[in-house]
Scaffold this motif. Structure first.
Motif, PDB file in Angstrom:
ATOM      1  N   VAL A  70      42.902  12.303 -20.493  1.00 43.31           N
ATOM      2  CA  VAL A  70      42.888  13.156 -19.309  1.00 43.31           C
ATOM      3  C   VAL A  70      42.931  12.271 -18.071  1.00 43.31           C
ATOM      4  N   GLY A  71      44.030  12.389 -17.295  1.00 50.88           N
ATOM      5  CA  GLY A  71      44.145  11.607 -16.067  1.00 50.88           C
ATOM      6  C   GLY A  71      45.208  10.538 -16.163  1.00 50.88           C
ATOM      7  N   ALA A  72      46.082  10.478 -15.131  1.00 49.60           N
ATOM      8  CA  ALA A  72      47.170   9.495 -15.131  1.00 49.60           C
ATOM      9  C   ALA A  72      47.089   8.594 -13.903  1.00 49.60           C
ATOM     10  N   GLY A  73      45.850   8.245 -13.539  1.00 49.76           N
ATOM     11  CA  GLY A  73      45.667   7.215 -12.525  1.00 49.76           C
ATOM     12  C   GLY A  73      45.895   5.852 -13.149  1.00 49.76           C
ATOM     13  N   PRO A  74      45.576   4.777 -12.444  1.00 51.55           N
ATOM     14  CA  PRO A  74      45.801   3.436 -12.994  1.00 51.55           C
ATOM     15  C   PRO A  74      45.148   3.209 -14.352  1.00 51.55           C
ATOM     16  N   MET A 119      46.891   5.471 -17.161  1.00 54.43           N
ATOM     17  CA  MET A 119      48.212   4.951 -17.541  1.00 54.43           C
ATOM     18  C   MET A 119      48.072   3.684 -18.391  1.00 54.43           C
ATOM     19  N   ASP A 120      47.229   2.784 -17.912  1.00 54.10           N
ATOM     20  CA  ASP A 120      47.079   1.497 -18.591  1.00 54.10           C
ATOM     21  C   ASP A 120      46.478   1.674 -19.984  1.00 54.10           C
ATOM     22  N   LEU A 121      45.435   2.466 -20.076  1.00 51.59           N
ATOM     23  CA  LEU A 121      44.766   2.639 -21.358  1.00 51.59           C
ATOM     24  C   LEU A 121      45.583   3.508 -22.309  1.00 51.59           C
ATOM     25  N   CYS A 122      46.409   4.388 -21.772  1.00 51.95           N
ATOM     26  CA  CYS A 122      47.321   5.158 -22.623  1.00 51.95           C
ATOM     27  C   CYS A 122      48.211   4.206 -23.418  1.00 51.95           C
ATOM     28  N   HIS A 123      48.717   3.200 -22.742  1.00 53.26           N
ATOM     29  CA  HIS A 123      49.591   2.242 -23.415  1.00 53.26           C
ATOM     30  C   HIS A 123      48.829   1.450 -24.482  1.00 53.26           C
ATOM     31  N   LYS A 124      47.616   0.999 -24.152  1.00 54.06           N
ATOM     32  CA  LYS A 124      46.838   0.215 -25.109  1.00 54.06           C
ATOM     33  C   LYS A 124      46.446   1.058 -26.324  1.00 54.06           C
ATOM     34  N   ILE A 125      45.973   2.263 -26.061  1.00 48.62           N
ATOM     35  CA  ILE A 125      45.502   3.127 -27.151  1.00 48.62           C
ATOM     36  C   ILE A 125      46.651   3.570 -28.045  1.00 48.62           C
ATOM     37  N   SER A 126      47.832   3.812 -27.466  1.00 46.92           N
ATOM     38  CA  SER A 126      48.967   4.304 -28.257  1.00 46.92           C
ATOM     39  C   SER A 126      49.442   3.285 -29.292  1.00 46.92           C
ATOM     40  N   LYS A 127      49.069   2.027 -29.131  1.00 44.89           N
ATOM     41  CA  LYS A 127      49.434   1.009 -30.123  1.00 44.89           C
ATOM     42  C   LYS A 127      48.619   1.165 -31.403  1.00 44.89           C
ATOM     43  N   HIS A 128      47.526   1.917 -31.345  1.00 48.41           N
ATOM     44  CA  HIS A 128      46.627   2.057 -32.498  1.00 48.41           C
ATOM     45  C   HIS A 128      46.505   3.501 -32.970  1.00 48.41           C
TER      46      HIS A 128
END
Length: 416
Positions: free
Chosen positions: A189-193, A196-205
């Motif tokens: 929930v939330g697309a601030g910095p 966005m950044d953690l979306c990329h990290k989490i999507s790898k796992h």
């Protein structure tokens, strides 16, 4: 003059450095065992060994989302190296180098916490606790600079049905490593910095990641294939979320990247400061307590070159603290604050955006500089901040490969 500085992070250190340059010997109270504030990584979450909330939101392996060229202080830049986006350890070492350069450590009371600040006569009565022996002592100060930052008290949205959800609900404040999301269906929930950044990290796992936000213009950046975007959440149930487009999906984890609340629990109710939907009321130029001008806040505005701003705010405040400049009357300061806020409301800002600067930060710096007759921040800092912020939104996967070099006070170049 007796000066208390609360916090020994980025803001508190430069406040102390400039106070010392004015022959003021401050007492700096720091709850942690070392300097650095939010840049100090701790693997633990929740509370520390003394029962206090862990303030740092630093996660393992973080690299900055702003280039180091704008993260130093005006008179103490971060040393040159072959990358612009550096690790949190680099920033932490930079702050230690700064503290050593200006001999700041001797003024800091580590493992101490401010319990209560109360107006007293022309100054302040302050109760300070030692974390190690639990003793509490009463002090009196003429001036206080509050430098506690605003990345330590999570802000959670309120959704119908949130109490029904049987999975894990977690805030980014307590994120440390992405491996915990392995094989999970995650709703971010939330697309601030941070979102966005953690979306990329989490999507790898994770098995899949859904990014829920209300950004009108969708981010141009490309995510991994297991990421999809959704509008705001309408409500939750035990298994997942309904969105405002009437779609529904199941999730194991809801991960809130919804920012932080300004919180000053140590201030008594009669200090003249109150927070309304993240709008810190009664501040002149976002930093001086209008009702009690011997209290100031360093680091309230956000989406800025933080270290640069904290430095000019500190110099601005000290001009008045030392009597070199005289503050306007309380009435005039209130008028100044109200004029700026009305301008913001007319532009469509919400209360929670009362201290958002972004593209207006150079106007703010210039106002501080001209009002108190202090040296302004170099214009190139704001220019590079704007450029790098756009790159972050447009190319999340590769923006940290960019390298920047400052040419002069107005110009920078980018290269790879």
């Amino acid at each position: 003059m007796k000066l208390l500085i609360i916090g020994a992070g980025t803001a508190g250190l430069c406040a102390a450095r400039h106070a010392i340059s004015q022959n003021i010997k401050p007492i700096v109270v720091e709850q942690g065992a070392e300097i650095g504030g939010t840049w100090v990584y701790r693997d633990e979450t929740g509370t520390d060994e003394f029962g206090y909330d862990i303030h740092s939101s630093m996660y393992y392996g973080l690299r900055t989302n702003l280039p180091k060229e704008i993260m130093g202080y005006p008179d103490f830049p971060i040393e040159e190296c072959d990358v612009s986006y550096v690790t949190s350890e680099t920033i932490k070492q930079f702050l230690n180098d700064y503290a050593n350069k200006f001999n700041l450590l001797k003024y800091i009371k580590f493992l101490h916490s401010v319990i209560r600040v109360i107006p007293f006569k022309a100054g302040w009565q302050v109760l300070i606790s030692s974390l190690t022996d639990k003793s509490v002592h009463k002090y009196f100060f003429d001036n206080i600079m509050i430098c506690t930052g605003h990345y330590h008290t999570p802000s959670y949205p309120i959704y119908v049905g949130a109490e029904l959800f049987t999975g894990l609900q977690l805030h980014s404040h307590d994120f440390r490593r992405p491996e915990m999301f392995k094989g999970q269906k995650v709703l971010i929930v939330g697309a601030g910095p941070s979102g966005m950044d953690l979306c990329h990290k989490i999507s790898k796992h994770a098995e899949s990641v859904t990014l829920s936000h209300h950004i009108v213009d969708q981010p141009k950046t490309k995510f991994l294939g297991n990421v999809n975007q959704k509008p705001d959440i309408k409500k939750l149930d035990k298994n997942g979320a309904y969105f405002v487009d009437d779609s529904y999906d199941n999730f194991n984890i809801i991960f809130y990247c919804t920012g932080y609340k300004y919180s000053f629990p140590f201030l008594s109710i009669d200090c003249g400061i109150y927070v309304d939907e993240n709008y810190v009321n009664n501040l002149y130029k976002h930093c001086i307590n209008i009702q009690y001008p011997t209290m100031s806040f360093i680091g309230i505005p956000f989406y800025v070159c933080a270290s640069q701003m904290m430095d000019i705010q500190s110099r601005f405040v000290l001009k008045y603290m030392t009597g070199e400049k005289l503050l306007p009357t309380v009435t005039d300061m209130l008028v100044d604050m109200e004029k700026e806020m009305q301008s913001r409301w007319k532009k469509g800002y919400k209360k929670r955006q009362a201290h958002l600067l972004g593209y207006q930060q150079m106007e703010y710096f210039t106002d501080l500089a001209e009002t108190a007759e202090v040296t302004n921040i170099k214009e190139v800092m704001a220019k590079l901040h704007n450029e790098s912020s756009e790159r972050f939104l447009d190319d999340l996967l590769h923006f940290r490969e960019d390298k920047f070099k400052l040419i002069d006070d107005f110009t920078f170049i980018k290269y790879n």
